[in-house]
Write a protein that holds these residues in place. Structure first.
Motif: not given
Length: 387
Positions: A240-249
């Motif tokens: 999931l970390r890889e799928l989310l926008p980099p600005t979203v923690r």
């Protein structure tokens, strides 16, 4: 003075145990720099009130707020009015409102970080329309923000009961996010924490549910500070970390795998919003300082020994983990008694809590061994267990 205690064994008989000295972790000067870390705090029941199942929640406000001040003193933020505080398991909306107001004021007074849960639990039963769910969310998000906390948009039992598919979830959340007025944290709570949330995001297939969730976050990344993931599935959280926008923690809510998720994989890492951190605050604080210093091995050396305790406290049926959190708080002198709203102090049996005591001792998390031993003897005496 060395503290000793006689404890019952699971198969019968007893053992004599010498408690180890506490680890001696020092309170820091401020919050960690390398990660944002929130401990989801429990509430302390008023022992003079009739906090029976289905009764209105009555809190010991002095003790409840003292628990939060202790967490801030370890450099951790407080996640207020979350499932750890017995949302949906004894804490009603009237008590929740007051809890958020008082805790946010305490946070402002001491400069502590605070986020607070916004749900739809003021609704009586299952509503007739999605508009009612949106209005309930809007009321709670607005209240949290008025009090000065960051809103955590919690999973809604009412929405789960009413929604007919992923489109209903998207419609509700898009309206809530448009009206939020400030960035929020989205909380995906798995059904191991609350069986009423099975099939959240419109599917019991977690891959399909993830697609809906990720698409929603991408579409509204400007108002999503982060997501809290409580699925107890480390591999899924890493993906999931890889799928989310980099600005979203990503704030891990994985109370089984938090050391490796917080450390990260060299590319991305998780921040923390954990009920477990309420039980292991001194160790969590010390470990994060090692991470700040560029010492991941030191971080793991402190945090890894706390995992057996956390896994035990959060063992199935996981939703009763709050009982263990409150029990450990009582053992460590952070509250005067071991009672919980909704009668939830009966949520775990004697063998479970005895093992929690052993594991807390092994991890050096009984901060005053003499006090912990004295209180454990009192608990065993009341339970009718020879010790």
């Amino acid at each position: 003075m060395t503290a000793r205690i006689t404890l019952p064994l699971p198969g019968g008989g007893t053992e004599s145990r010498t408690l180890r000295e506490p680890a001696g972790w020092q309170r820091p000067d401020g919050p960690p720099a390398s990660r944002i870390a929130y401990a989801a705090a429990h509430v302390v029941a008023d022992p003079y009130a009739d906090n029976a199942p289905d009764a209105p929640a009555r809190l010991d406000w002095d003790a409840t707020l003292a628990v939060r001040r202790d967490l801030w003193s370890w450099g951790l933020g407080v996640a207020e009015a979350m499932d750890t505080a017995q949302r949906g398991m004894g804490l009603d909306w009237a008590a929740t409102r007051e809890l958020i107001r008082r805790s946010a004021a305490e946070a402002a007074a001491c400069g502590g970080r605070i986020v607070a849960g916004a749900a739809t639990d003021q609704l009586p039963g299952v509503p007739d329309t999605l508009d009612e769910v949106v209005a309930a969310y809007a009321e709670q998000v607005g209240y949290v923000q008025e009090c000065g906390a960051v809103a955590v948009v919690m999973a809604s039992r009412q929405l789960a009961a009413l929604a007919t598919g992923p489109d209903d979830y998207v419609r509700v959340y898009e309206r809530v996010l448009r009206e939020a007025g400030a960035p929020v944290v989205l909380h995906w709570l798995g059904d191991m924490f609350d069986p009423a949330l099975a099939g959240y995001w419109g599917s019991t297939d977690l891959d399909e549910a993830t697609k809906t969730f990720v698409a929603l976050v991408h579409a509204h990344a400007d108002v999503v500070d982060g997501v809290k993931v409580s699925l107890l599935d480390a591999d899924r959280e890493v993906r999931l970390r890889e799928l989310l926008p980099p600005t979203v923690r990503v704030y891990t809510g994985d109370d089984y795998h938090y050391p490796e998720l917080i450390e990260g994989d060299g590319r991305r890492s998780s921040h923390a919003l954990l009920g477990a951190f309420a039980a292991i605050a001194p160790a969590a604080s010390a470990a994060l300082r090692r991470l700040d210093a560029g010492d991941p091995a030191g971080f793991r050396a402190i945090l890894d020994p706390t995992v057996p305790l956390s896994r035990h406290v959060f063992a199935p049926p996981t939703r009763y983990y709050k009982t263990g959190i409150a029990f450990l708080s009582w053992l460590n002198g952070l509250q005067p008694g071991f009672t919980m709203v909704g009668g939830l102090h009966g949520g775990r049996g004697v063998p479970h809590l005895v093992e929690a005591f052993r594991l807390a001792d092994s991890a050096g998390l009984l901060l005053d061994p003499e006090l912990a031993a004295r209180r454990m003897r009192a608990y065993l005496d009341v339970a009718g267990v020879a010790g």
